[in-house]
Motif scaffolding. Sequence first.
Motif, short mmCIF file in Angstrom:
data_model
loop_
_atom_site.label_atom_id
_atom_site.label_comp_id
_atom_site.label_asym_id
_atom_site.label_seq_id
_atom_site.Cartn_x
_atom_site.Cartn_y
_atom_site.Cartn_z
N ASN A 1 0.76 -1.17 -0.03
CA ASN A 1 0.10 0.01 0.24
C ASN A 1 0.79 1.21 -0.03
O ASN A 1 0.36 2.39 -0.08
CB ASN A 1 -0.96 -0.05 1.28
CG ASN A 1 -1.94 -1.15 0.96
OD1 ASN A 1 -2.37 -1.24 0.06
ND2 ASN A 1 -2.45 -1.54 2.40
N TYR A 2 2.00 1.12 0.23
CA TYR A 2 2.91 2.16 0.30
C TYR A 2 2.90 3.34 -0.84
O TYR A 2 2.47 4.58 -0.43
CB TYR A 2 4.33 1.71 -0.18
CG TYR A 2 5.66 2.65 -0.20
CD1 TYR A 2 6.69 2.26 0.81
CD2 TYR A 2 5.79 3.36 -1.20
CE1 TYR A 2 7.76 3.33 0.71
CE2 TYR A 2 7.00 4.47 -1.25
CZ TYR A 2 7.85 4.15 -0.22
OH TYR A 2 9.01 5.06 -0.37
N PRO A 3 2.59 2.87 -2.14
CA PRO A 3 2.33 4.35 -3.17
C PRO A 3 0.75 4.90 -2.85
O PRO A 3 0.77 5.82 -3.41
CB PRO A 3 2.20 3.27 -4.50
CG PRO A 3 2.62 2.12 -4.22
CD PRO A 3 2.36 1.70 -2.76
N ALA B 1 -1.34 10.23 -1.14
CA ALA B 1 -2.14 11.08 -0.25
C ALA B 1 -1.13 12.21 0.15
O ALA B 1 -1.38 13.34 0.38
CB ALA B 1 -2.31 10.29 1.05
N ASP B 2 0.25 11.74 0.52
CA ASP B 2 1.22 12.87 0.92
C ASP B 2 1.15 13.95 -0.21
O ASP B 2 1.38 15.22 0.09
CB ASP B 2 2.74 12.10 0.52
CG ASP B 2 2.98 11.14 1.57
OD1 ASP B 2 2.30 10.99 2.64
OD2 ASP B 2 3.87 10.50 1.36
N ILE B 3 1.10 13.68 -1.49
CA ILE B 3 1.11 14.90 -2.46
C ILE B 3 -0.19 15.38 -2.89
O ILE B 3 -0.23 16.69 -2.67
CB ILE B 3 1.43 13.94 -3.78
CG1 ILE B 3 2.76 13.38 -3.85
CG2 ILE B 3 1.38 14.70 -5.02
CD1 ILE B 3 3.29 12.42 -4.84
N GLU C 1 14.07 9.55 -11.02
CA GLU C 1 13.30 8.87 -11.91
C GLU C 1 12.58 7.63 -11.62
O GLU C 1 11.64 7.00 -11.98
CB GLU C 1 14.48 8.31 -13.26
CG GLU C 1 14.24 7.50 -14.19
CD GLU C 1 13.27 8.33 -15.15
OE1 GLU C 1 13.28 9.33 -15.38
OE2 GLU C 1 12.07 7.39 -15.57
N ASP C 2 13.33 6.96 -10.63
CA ASP C 2 12.71 5.60 -9.73
C ASP C 2 11.52 5.93 -9.28
O ASP C 2 10.70 4.94 -9.09
CB ASP C 2 13.71 5.25 -8.83
CG ASP C 2 14.01 6.05 -7.53
OD1 ASP C 2 13.75 7.05 -7.75
OD2 ASP C 2 14.14 5.76 -6.56
N GLN C 3 10.93 7.22 -8.97
CA GLN C 3 9.52 7.45 -8.63
C GLN C 3 8.66 7.93 -9.60
O GLN C 3 7.37 8.04 -9.45
CB GLN C 3 9.61 8.62 -7.39
CG GLN C 3 10.59 8.10 -6.36
CD GLN C 3 10.25 7.11 -5.37
OE1 GLN C 3 8.85 7.11 -5.12
NE2 GLN C 3 10.99 6.30 -5.45
#
Length: 325
Positions: free
Chosen positions: A126-128, A133-135, A147-149
Amino acid sequence: MSKIIVSGLKPSGELHIGNYLGAIKQLVELQKKDYKRFYFIADYHALTTKYDPKEKREQIFNMAVDALASGIDPKKSIIFLQSDVPAHNNLAWLLGTVTSSGQLNRMIEYKEKVQAGHVPNAGLLNYPILMAADILIYDANFVPVGEDQRQHLELTRDIAETFNGRFGKTFQLPNALHNETSRVMSLSDPTKKMSKTMPNGCLFLSDPPKVVEKKIMSAQTDSQTSISFDPKKRPGVSNLLSIYSSISGKSTEKLVKEFEGKGYAGFKKSLAKEMVAFLKPLQTKRKKLLKDRRGVMKILEAGAKKANPIAEKKLAEVKKRAGLI
Ligand code: TYM
């Protein structure tokens, strides 16, 4: 109205030059512009793989120190701990209800972590959603990340669109901001991204000069003797050129000309010298901050005090849309 910037740093180890060049450099530079900035230590995100609580507490503090030493300025940016702003998690629950398990299962980072042997706990999967939500809680316009994100950012937009589609326009669609060094590769294996999981190929911001020299001098290159920039065919030397360019401000073309006919040893020695000089002021600041735990914690508390009412207001709007109030 000023545009909004959001970015997070996960305290799962110390900051390295990949984090710095891929994200933090941008976070610092963006402080010169008329944006509203929310920069946070993603401590909840750092609990998704096995950890020792004592060690974690230190990693969280160290990450805050590294961020401040790198130039994130609490007078210009709101800097705080994710877990001090509970609305992030409350929103994550609501966003989880419009996210499919298939979307989460497709995340490369999740698959890589599981493949590497980490327990596939629900938090890791569920991390993403929490990241979305953070964003979305701050209505971010831009998210400066490496780039990895990228895939997580795309999912964030998809989640926002689904929610907007079901409940009416609630969220701003954020855009990722990548810079020219958005993928710094490992010094020991330039086909993989630099990461704290491969410490030998990872240049930490806290590495003393001797260690910096050793890591750069033993960086993997290739059997050719000339210096040229070709990330596909010559990933090792191209990675070093990108790093050099980014910390010196010289273009890779200029560097290639400068080191024409000089061989790898001279090039690496020069890069090591430049890197040591580049890290010195940062390390001096870092040492000072490490001794001021109370001062650093106060900065984070003050940041959370500013972020909380903004996040709570957005959460109330979302709850209303979702039929809760
Ligand atoms: P994290 O903590 O792994 O990395 C912090 C930032 O550094 C970038 N980065 C790199 N950039 C270039 N080359 C590399 N080798 C490299 N390694 C790391 C990352 O892309 C990131 O920008 N999920 C995030 C933390 C997070 C977040 C957020 C970010 C949580 N919520 C909301 C933005 C917005 C992460 O694990 O980053």
